[in-house]
Design a protein around this motif. Structure first.
Motif, mmCIF file in Angstrom:
data_model
loop_
_atom_site.group_PDB
_atom_site.id
_atom_site.type_symbol
_atom_site.label_atom_id
_atom_site.label_comp_id
_atom_site.label_asym_id
_atom_site.label_seq_id
_atom_site.Cartn_x
_atom_site.Cartn_y
_atom_site.Cartn_z
ATOM 1 N N ASP A 85 9.923 -4.142 15.254
ATOM 2 C CA ASP A 85 9.432 -5.354 14.599
ATOM 3 C C ASP A 85 7.963 -5.234 14.192
ATOM 4 O OD1 ASP A 85 11.935 -6.284 15.008
ATOM 5 O OD2 ASP A 85 11.426 -7.592 16.707
ATOM 6 N N VAL A 86 7.169 -4.600 15.085
ATOM 7 C CA VAL A 86 5.742 -4.453 14.762
ATOM 8 C C VAL A 86 5.579 -3.553 13.531
ATOM 9 C CG1 VAL A 86 3.537 -3.538 15.559
ATOM 10 C CG2 VAL A 86 4.967 -4.860 17.124
ATOM 11 N N ILE A 87 6.320 -2.424 13.510
ATOM 12 C CA ILE A 87 6.201 -1.498 12.371
ATOM 13 C C ILE A 87 6.637 -2.197 11.079
ATOM 14 C CG2 ILE A 87 7.114 0.631 11.347
ATOM 15 C CD1 ILE A 87 7.319 1.739 14.251
ATOM 16 N N ALA A 88 7.758 -2.925 11.145
ATOM 17 C CA ALA A 88 8.279 -3.594 9.950
ATOM 18 C C ALA A 88 7.266 -4.593 9.404
ATOM 19 C CB ALA A 88 9.595 -4.298 10.292
ATOM 20 N N GLU A 89 6.682 -5.379 10.311
ATOM 21 C CA GLU A 89 5.742 -6.412 9.876
ATOM 22 C C GLU A 89 4.452 -5.795 9.335
ATOM 23 O OE1 GLU A 89 5.007 -9.334 12.901
ATOM 24 O OE2 GLU A 89 3.343 -10.166 11.743
ATOM 25 N N TYR A 90 3.979 -4.784 10.053
ATOM 26 C CA TYR A 90 2.737 -4.122 9.644
ATOM 27 C C TYR A 90 2.880 -3.560 8.220
ATOM 28 C CZ TYR A 90 -1.568 -1.445 10.231
ATOM 29 O OH TYR A 90 -2.841 -0.962 10.094
ATOM 30 N N VAL A 91 4.006 -2.884 7.981
ATOM 31 C CA VAL A 91 4.235 -2.266 6.671
ATOM 32 C C VAL A 91 4.324 -3.339 5.581
ATOM 33 C CG1 VAL A 91 5.937 -1.000 5.290
ATOM 34 C CG2 VAL A 91 5.276 -0.146 7.554
ATOM 35 N N ARG A 92 5.042 -4.424 5.880
ATOM 36 C CA ARG A 92 5.198 -5.498 4.883
ATOM 37 C C ARG A 92 3.841 -6.089 4.485
ATOM 38 N NH1 ARG A 92 9.747 -7.307 7.495
ATOM 39 N NH2 ARG A 92 8.506 -8.761 8.723
ATOM 40 N N GLU A 93 2.968 -6.254 5.511
ATOM 41 C CA GLU A 93 1.692 -6.928 5.237
ATOM 42 C C GLU A 93 0.633 -6.022 4.625
ATOM 43 O OE1 GLU A 93 0.597 -8.714 8.899
ATOM 44 O OE2 GLU A 93 2.026 -10.364 8.678
ATOM 45 N N ARG A 94 0.658 -4.724 4.975
ATOM 46 C CA ARG A 94 -0.461 -3.863 4.551
ATOM 47 C C ARG A 94 -0.068 -2.822 3.520
ATOM 48 N NH1 ARG A 94 -3.851 -3.936 9.357
ATOM 49 N NH2 ARG A 94 -3.261 -5.875 10.374
ATOM 50 N N ARG A 95 1.131 -2.841 2.992
ATOM 51 C CA ARG A 95 1.556 -1.697 2.196
ATOM 52 C C ARG A 95 0.730 -1.518 0.929
ATOM 53 N NH1 ARG A 95 7.220 -3.115 -0.791
ATOM 54 N NH2 ARG A 95 6.725 -5.255 -1.331
ATOM 55 N N GLY A 96 0.135 -2.621 0.431
ATOM 56 C CA GLY A 96 -0.701 -2.509 -0.767
ATOM 57 C C GLY A 96 -2.062 -1.883 -0.476
ATOM 58 N N ASP A 97 -2.531 -1.949 0.795
ATOM 59 C CA ASP A 97 -3.920 -1.558 1.097
ATOM 60 C C ASP A 97 -4.091 -0.099 1.478
ATOM 61 O OD1 ASP A 97 -3.666 -4.267 1.199
ATOM 62 O OD2 ASP A 97 -4.036 -4.425 3.368
ATOM 63 N N LYS A 98 -3.005 0.554 1.870
ATOM 64 C CA LYS A 98 -3.189 1.885 2.453
ATOM 65 C C LYS A 98 -2.266 2.910 1.793
ATOM 66 C CE LYS A 98 -3.987 0.186 7.213
ATOM 67 N NZ LYS A 98 -5.336 0.550 7.593
ATOM 68 N N GLU A 99 -2.684 4.175 1.849
ATOM 69 C CA GLU A 99 -1.817 5.291 1.475
ATOM 70 C C GLU A 99 -0.658 5.363 2.480
ATOM 71 O OE1 GLU A 99 -2.279 7.900 -0.920
ATOM 72 O OE2 GLU A 99 -3.675 6.447 -1.785
ATOM 73 N N ALA A 100 0.467 5.947 2.026
ATOM 74 C CA ALA A 100 1.665 5.966 2.872
ATOM 75 C C ALA A 100 1.404 6.589 4.247
ATOM 76 C CB ALA A 100 2.788 6.712 2.162
ATOM 77 N N ARG A 101 0.656 7.690 4.251
ATOM 78 C CA ARG A 101 0.433 8.401 5.512
ATOM 79 C C ARG A 101 -0.356 7.547 6.499
ATOM 80 N NH1 ARG A 101 0.146 14.311 6.329
ATOM 81 N NH2 ARG A 101 -0.657 14.618 8.418
#
Ligand code: CA
Length: 530
Positions: free
Chosen positions: A55-71
């Motif tokens: 759940d933490v990974i899913a939420e983190y990715v949803r919220e920050r995916r625009g701000d960071k490179e994939a890695r």
């Protein structure tokens, strides 16, 4: 004809033995992030650990995916998950010591797959019919094995078989391995828990991933494989598809016309083998020249025919095993067998060239099928070589243990394993390759350089050889470097996918050479210690 269409399907199942399911998975096709987790801990804690981390990974990715490179994104998401699980484990006594594995894949806009993992959940790449393990298990046994403290067969029945050397949640900060690889259309990635790899063979997994069905039915089949294999653990499989490429030839035509065209040139195959020097090979020394041709070349010709036609009879795998076993049992030298296989290879190429000159539409597909068959022969002989290597290595471990015992009066390999903190498990400790391996590598390197330079790609050849050499010498990052080497080779592939098969042969050769070098080196040590 090919483009990237990333789709993914996953399935998790409690298995046949366990009541609960401590595995978890997450699929986010929009963010192109995919995760498999396998929790551990008493009572319900394992489920809490894997579920929380997911759940933490899913939420983190949803919220920050625009701000960071994939890695950066995937690494940070995993650290955030680690924090949460670690805090929960400390906060409640019934969750003390809980943790989870994680294997996550993020695909960026340049079609690079970033693979991050902790623990023994794995990622595999299926490409051009071959399955490759991308992750290295973080288990006590895998660490012992890589340091050659124990042998493969000891590892399989080791009491620490399922003990992780790293997990998510047990420490304030997780140590995450991250690797990345450029994807090609037609690639498939598999993320899975050890409930799959522990109960299904890698051959069966490879075959299932190669099916023409979509990811939905492949994950169903993979889970079914594990259940049929006993299903002793929770099982999770997640398959990521990158879009399919068409196979170059209709397999039915190869089974019929192609097989016949090959069989009609049996005499030609034998004549080419004779011309190539087959009768002079020490492997055939007890046979008359005619017998050598009939038994060694004739049987291979027939085995290839059986494989092409998919009829029963001796197939190439069995042929190669019989040939290799007979030779190795007489303590025959590997290089001599290698030279014999090369002669047969060249004879097969001459026959294929002749078929190609007829302009038959199936010629190309037949070339691929026969080459694949010869790769199988290489693999079978490589397997025999690996068995011998393991045997010598287990003798070595015994010798070392006895030597230590004599010196200290008490320490044995077994007592070393039983100690709670094992000094050689430190991941910063690097054992350099032995002088024997380095010497042999240099020889292999020179030979490979000559071959590749002859093919005209000078700078590329040098780069690949450099990488392969580094991979063999650097025990810390072998998968990563090997992948980059493979990626480089992949750049030379053509649309029909013939080149990767030749690459496979080169790879097999390279590994055989390395194994042979280690075998020689270990023999010398054995002789010196005896
Ligand atoms: Ca498990």
């Amino acid at each position: 004809m090919s483009s990237f269409e990333i789709t993914a399907r996953g399935k998790t199942h409690p298995g046949r033995v366990r009541k609960g399911n401590e595995d978890a998975l997450h699929i986010d096709e929009d963010s192109r992030v995919f995760v498999v987790l396998d929790g551990m801990g008493g009572a319900m804690a394992g489920e809490v650990a894997s579920g929380t981390a997911r759940d933490v990974i899913a939420e983190y990715v949803r919220e920050r995916r625009g701000d960071k490179e994939a890695r950066e994104l995937i690494e940070a998401a995993i650290q955030a998950a680690n924090n949460k699980v670690h805090r929960e484990a400390k906060r409640r006594s019934d969750r003390h010591g809980m943790g989870t594995t994680v294997v996550a894949c993020a695909i960026d806009d340049d079609h690079r797959a970033i693979i991050a993992h902790v623990g023994d959940s794995r990622a595999y790449l299926w490409r051009d019919g071959r399955l490759q393990l991308i992750t290295r298990d973080h288990t006590v046994v895998a660490d012992l094995l890589s340091k050659k403290i124990i042998t493969q067969s000891e590892a399989e029945h080791h009491p620490y078989n399922n003990v992780l050397s790293r997990n998510l949640g047990s420490k304030p900060r997780a140590k995450v391995d991250v690797t990345d690889l450029p994807l090609r259309p037609g690639d498939r990635l598999l993320l899975c828990s050890d409930g799959l790899t522990g109960y299904a063979s890698s051959e069966a997994i490879e075959q299932t991933l190669g099916g023409s069905e979509g990811a939905d039915s492949i994950v169903e089949d993979l889970v079914e494989l594990a259940l049929r294999g006993g299903g002793g653990d929770n099982v999770t499989a997640l398959v990521i598809d990158t879009g399919r490429t068409e196979l170059p030839q209709d397999t039915q035509v190869i089974r019929t016309s192609g097989a016949v065209a090959w069989w009609r040139r049996r005499d030609m195959f034998l004549a080419e083998a004779r011309k190539g020097g087959l009768c002079d090979s020490p492997v055939c020394s007890v046979l008359s020249p005619d017998e050598a041709l009939e038994i060694v070349a004739g049987n291979l010709c027939e085995a290839i025919f059986h494989d092409l036609e998919q009829t029963t009879g001796i197939n190439v795998w069995t042929y190669a095993e019989n040939l290799g076993k007979g030779w190795f049992d007489q303590e025959g030298d590997y290089q001599i067998l290698r030279d014999l296989i090369d002669i047969l290879h060249r004879a097969a190429r001459a026959v294929l060239h002749d078929i190609e000159s007829t302009g038959e539409p199936y010629a190309r597909g037949l070339d691929i099928a026969v080459t694949r068959g010869l790769t199988v022969a290489e693999m079978a002989i490589g397997g025999l070589l690996a068995d011998r290597l393991r045997q010598v290595e287990s003798e070595l471990v015994d010798l070392r243990a006895r030597k230590q015992q004599a010196e200290s009066g008490e320490v044995t390999a077994q007592t070393l394993l039983e100690q709670p903190t094992v000094p050689f498990m430190s991941s910063t400790r690097v054992e350099p390759a032995s002088p024997d391996v380095l010497r042999y590598l240099d020889r292999a390197r020179t030979a490979a350089e000559q071959t590749l330079v002859r093919s005209g790609n000078r700078s590329g050849a040098r780069e690949f050889i450099e990488r392969a050499h580094n991979a063999a010498c650097d025990p810390l990052r072998p998968a990563e470097i090997e992948l980059s080497g493979r990626e480089f080779l992949g750049d030379t592939s053509d649309e029909t996918g013939v080149s990767p098969l030749f690459d496979a042969i080169d790879q097999a050769r390279y590994h055989h050479l390395e194994a042979a070098a280690r075998l020689d080196g270990d023999r010398e040590i054995c002789a010196a210690a005896a």
